[in-house]
Design a protein around this motif. Structure first.
Motif, PDB file in Angstrom:
ATOM      1  N   SER A 106       0.868  -1.184   0.000  1.00  0.00           N
ATOM      2  CA  SER A 106       0.000   0.000   0.000  1.00  0.00           C
ATOM      3  C   SER A 106       0.895   1.221   0.000  1.00  0.00           C
ATOM      4  N   LYS A 107       0.596   2.194  -0.853  1.00  0.00           N
ATOM      5  CA  LYS A 107       1.448   3.380  -0.887  1.00  0.00           C
ATOM      6  C   LYS A 107       1.282   4.258   0.358  1.00  0.00           C
ATOM      7  N   ASN A 108       0.276   3.989   1.190  1.00  0.00           N
ATOM      8  CA  ASN A 108       0.030   4.815   2.365  1.00  0.00           C
ATOM      9  C   ASN A 108       0.243   4.110   3.701  1.00  0.00           C
ATOM     10  N   ALA A 109       0.130   2.799   3.721  1.00  0.00           N
ATOM     11  CA  ALA A 109       0.074   2.067   4.992  1.00  0.00           C
ATOM     12  C   ALA A 109       1.331   2.225   5.843  1.00  0.00           C
ATOM     13  N   LEU A 110       2.509   2.028   5.262  1.00  0.00           N
ATOM     14  CA  LEU A 110       3.731   2.060   6.056  1.00  0.00           C
ATOM     15  C   LEU A 110       3.959   3.433   6.684  1.00  0.00           C
ATOM     16  N   GLY A 111       3.792   4.484   5.919  1.00  0.00           N
ATOM     17  CA  GLY A 111       3.972   5.832   6.465  1.00  0.00           C
ATOM     18  C   GLY A 111       2.981   6.130   7.574  1.00  0.00           C
ATOM     19  N   SER A 112       1.731   5.749   7.359  1.00  0.00           N
ATOM     20  CA  SER A 112       0.708   5.959   8.387  1.00  0.00           C
ATOM     21  C   SER A 112       1.029   5.165   9.642  1.00  0.00           C
ATOM     22  N   GLY A 114       5.276   5.887  16.163  1.00  0.00           N
ATOM     23  CA  GLY A 114       6.197   6.849  16.761  1.00  0.00           C
ATOM     24  C   GLY A 114       5.545   7.982  17.523  1.00  0.00           C
ATOM     25  N   ALA A 115       4.234   7.950  17.646  1.00  0.00           N
ATOM     26  CA  ALA A 115       3.522   9.035  18.325  1.00  0.00           C
ATOM     27  C   ALA A 115       3.849   9.071  19.818  1.00  0.00           C
ATOM     28  N   ALA A 116       3.754  10.244  20.394  1.00  0.00           N
ATOM     29  CA  ALA A 116       3.995  10.420  21.825  1.00  0.00           C
ATOM     30  C   ALA A 116       2.993   9.603  22.633  1.00  0.00           C
ATOM     31  N   THR A 117       3.457   9.094  23.770  1.00  0.00           N
ATOM     32  CA  THR A 117       2.619   8.280  24.654  1.00  0.00           C
ATOM     33  C   THR A 117       3.095   8.444  26.092  1.00  0.00           C
ATOM     34  N   SER A 118       2.213   8.190  27.023  1.00  0.00           N
ATOM     35  CA  SER A 118       2.583   8.228  28.441  1.00  0.00           C
ATOM     36  C   SER A 118       3.246   6.926  28.888  1.00  0.00           C
TER      37      SER A 118
END
Length: 177
Positions: A40-46, A52-56
């Protein structure tokens, strides 16, 4: 065995080629589970943004979730990958096996996290008030609960992707439980 191939760098989009290059630089190779998203041209980037999003939750707590949930979801790929990354985050072989069983005899807070992660995954979130009370009594907050659910979602994506596609496991196999 699935006929779902693992695309090479030349077979993916320019954006995914850049991600492949970054993975190659940071960890030394492109894991097959990530490469397979290149169909998928979008799946890996998404996925990488979500991952990698911030988390507690700290890295060790995220590994607790990854190990516990990958066991519930029966994902041999993620059991193998997170056994390796669990060791990199300081867990012993015995602790990793316990975490995959939803336990942590050496630390009550970690034990509650592993149990809660497995209950959420196994029951589609229908865990009940007692489980929530135990989670909060162990010192976790509402923010941690939300981030735990997000972490379960993140690992579930790769669990399902491997369980459907059966891409080759490119980590040392984890012990079967």
């Amino acid at each position: 065995m699935s006929n779902f191939n693992v695309p090479t760098r030349d077979e993916v989009s320019k954006n995914d080629q850049a991600i492949f290059d970054n993975l190659e630089k940071s960890i030394g190779f492109v894991p097959n589970i990530y490469a397979s998203m290149g169909h998928s041209k979008n799946a890996l980037g998404s996925y990488m943004k979500f991952l990698g999003a911030a988390t507690s939750l700290n890295n060790k707590e995220k590994e607790v979730v990854n190990l516990a949930v990958s066991q519930i979801n029966g994902c041999r790929y993620c059991q193998a990958a997170h056994t390796a990354t669990g060791k990199m985050n300081g867990f012993t072989d015995d602790q990793i096996i316990e975490l995959r069983k939803g336990e942590a005899s050496w630390d009550n807070k970690t034990n509650v996290l592993a149990q809660t992660a497995q209950r959420i995954a196994a029951t589609n979130g229908q865990i009940g008030a007692d489980s929530l009370s135990a989670f909060h009594a162990a010192g976790y907050t509402k923010e941690n609960l939300v981030d735990l659910i997000i972490a379960i979602g993140i690992i579930t994506v790769t669990n399902l992707l491997h369980n459907v596609t059966e891409v080759p496991i490119d980590f040392p196999l984890a012990v079967e439980l």
